[in-house]
Scaffold this active site. Structure first.
Site, PDB file in Angstrom:
ATOM      1  N   GLY A   1     171.615 101.532 -15.133  1.00 28.85           N
ATOM      2  CA  GLY A   1     170.735 101.658 -16.143  1.00 28.85           C
ATOM      3  C   GLY A   1     170.408 103.075 -16.800  1.00 28.85           C
ATOM      4  N   HIS A   2     169.258 103.495 -17.084  1.00 32.17           N
ATOM      5  CA  HIS A   2     169.023 104.750 -17.939  1.00 32.17           C
ATOM      6  C   HIS A   2     169.647 105.958 -17.169  1.00 32.17           C
ATOM      7  CE1 HIS A   2     167.282 106.860 -21.221  1.00 32.17           C
ATOM      8  NE2 HIS A   2     166.458 107.517 -20.203  1.00 32.17           N
ATOM      9  N   PHE A   3     169.009 106.181 -15.878  1.00 31.77           N
ATOM     10  CA  PHE A   3     169.664 107.346 -15.321  1.00 31.77           C
ATOM     11  C   PHE A   3     171.095 106.832 -14.610  1.00 31.77           C
ATOM     12  CE2 PHE A   3     165.432 109.248 -16.224  1.00 31.77           C
ATOM     13  CZ  PHE A   3     165.684 110.493 -16.026  1.00 31.77           C
TER      14      PHE A   3
END
Length: 283
Positions: free
Chosen positions: A259-261
């Site tokens: 995901g994002h991180f």
């Protein structure tokens, strides 16, 4: 592996925190963090890159261990200080790694430093409207009418909002170190810091206006580009990674099952792709 060095650089009385590792005689890769995190999020990547490259990571004013700017912060002001830190450190040519907020800061700096920026590594760092995901819609409504979605924006700077940033799209939430969100929230909970961050979230709308200029720079300069993206990010979706090929046809796009991180779950894969790009760029 080379030890990470920690220090502050002073810019107009502001103490700006820098993590640095590796041999300064080698080519430099500059790491620019995202919201609401500090360069602490890059420690695992620094460990994987520093044996081969000079690695520098900068906390923007008001992030991590850096002093906040006086008055209302803007991305223009963050970029101005960041660019001056790069210069004060004596960095010449470099590759820039942009994550999240790192994209609007990094592209502003890149347009100033121009030929010095030899490669762009964008990890969920958006520069195209194609890449705006569903989690950005709250901000869009707020930008249209500041009385709308204020409670949702207040939630963004809360511990639940910060945990959401770290966990969104993760393949396995147990891979995400919960202390990362706690460390970020400790900064957000400092006096005045939540409002400081909300000022930046408000100013984020100016970045969309800058997208055409950043895209033009990419078209004209044709730097080496690696878009390595967590495909399950709900803030900046994979279409934002693919869009880089419109302006840099040779751009490498890598979509990872996270995901994002993305570094939390894919540090080894990301480091391998960054190594390969830097090796081709700095021959």
């Amino acid at each position: 592996m080379p030890a990470i060095r920690h220090r502050h650089v002073e810019i107009d009385g502001l103490k700006v925190f820098v993590r640095e590792a590796g041999d300064a005689a080698r080519p430099t890769v500059l790491l620019l963090p995202g919201y609401p995190s500090s360069t602490r999020a890059y420690v695992r990547l620094i460990d994987r890159l520093a044996a081969s490259w000079h690695v520098v990571a900068i906390d923007y004013p008001g992030f991590g261990s850096s002093d906040p700017l006086p008055g209302d912060p803007t991305f223009d002001r963050l970029a101005d200080v960041t660019g001056r830190v790069i210069d004060q450190l004596g960095i010449g040519d470099y590759a820039v790694y942009m994550f999240d907020f790192g994209s609007p800061v990094g592209f502003r700096v890149a347009l100033e430093h121009d030929q010095r920026v030899k490669a762009v590594i964008t990890q969920n760092g958006n520069a195209y409207t194609d890449g705006l995901g569903p989690d950005m819609q709250v901000l869009n409504g707020w930008w249209q009418d500041r009385s709308v979605d204020q409670e949702s924006v207040d939630w963004v700077v809360s511990i639940d909002g910060t945990r959401h940033q770290w966990l969104t799209g993760a393949k396995d939430p147990e891979h995400i170190d919960p202390e990362q969100a706690l460390a970020d929230q400790a900064v957000l909970d400092l006096p005045g810091r939540a409002d400081y961050m909300k000022s930046l979230l408000w100013d984020y709308q100016t970045n969309l206006e800058r997208y055409p200029a950043w895209q033009a720079w990419l078209r004209e300069r044709q730097p080496a580009v690696l878009a390595v993206w967590g495909r399950h990010d709900t803030f900046f979706i994979p279409a934002g990674a693919e869009a880089y090929r419109r302006d840099v046809p040779e751009a490498e796009v890598v979509l990872l099952d996270t995901g994002h991180f993305a570094i939390e779950e894919a540090a080894d894969e990301i480091a391998e792709h960054v190594h390969a790009l830097l090796a081709k760029t700095f021959v």
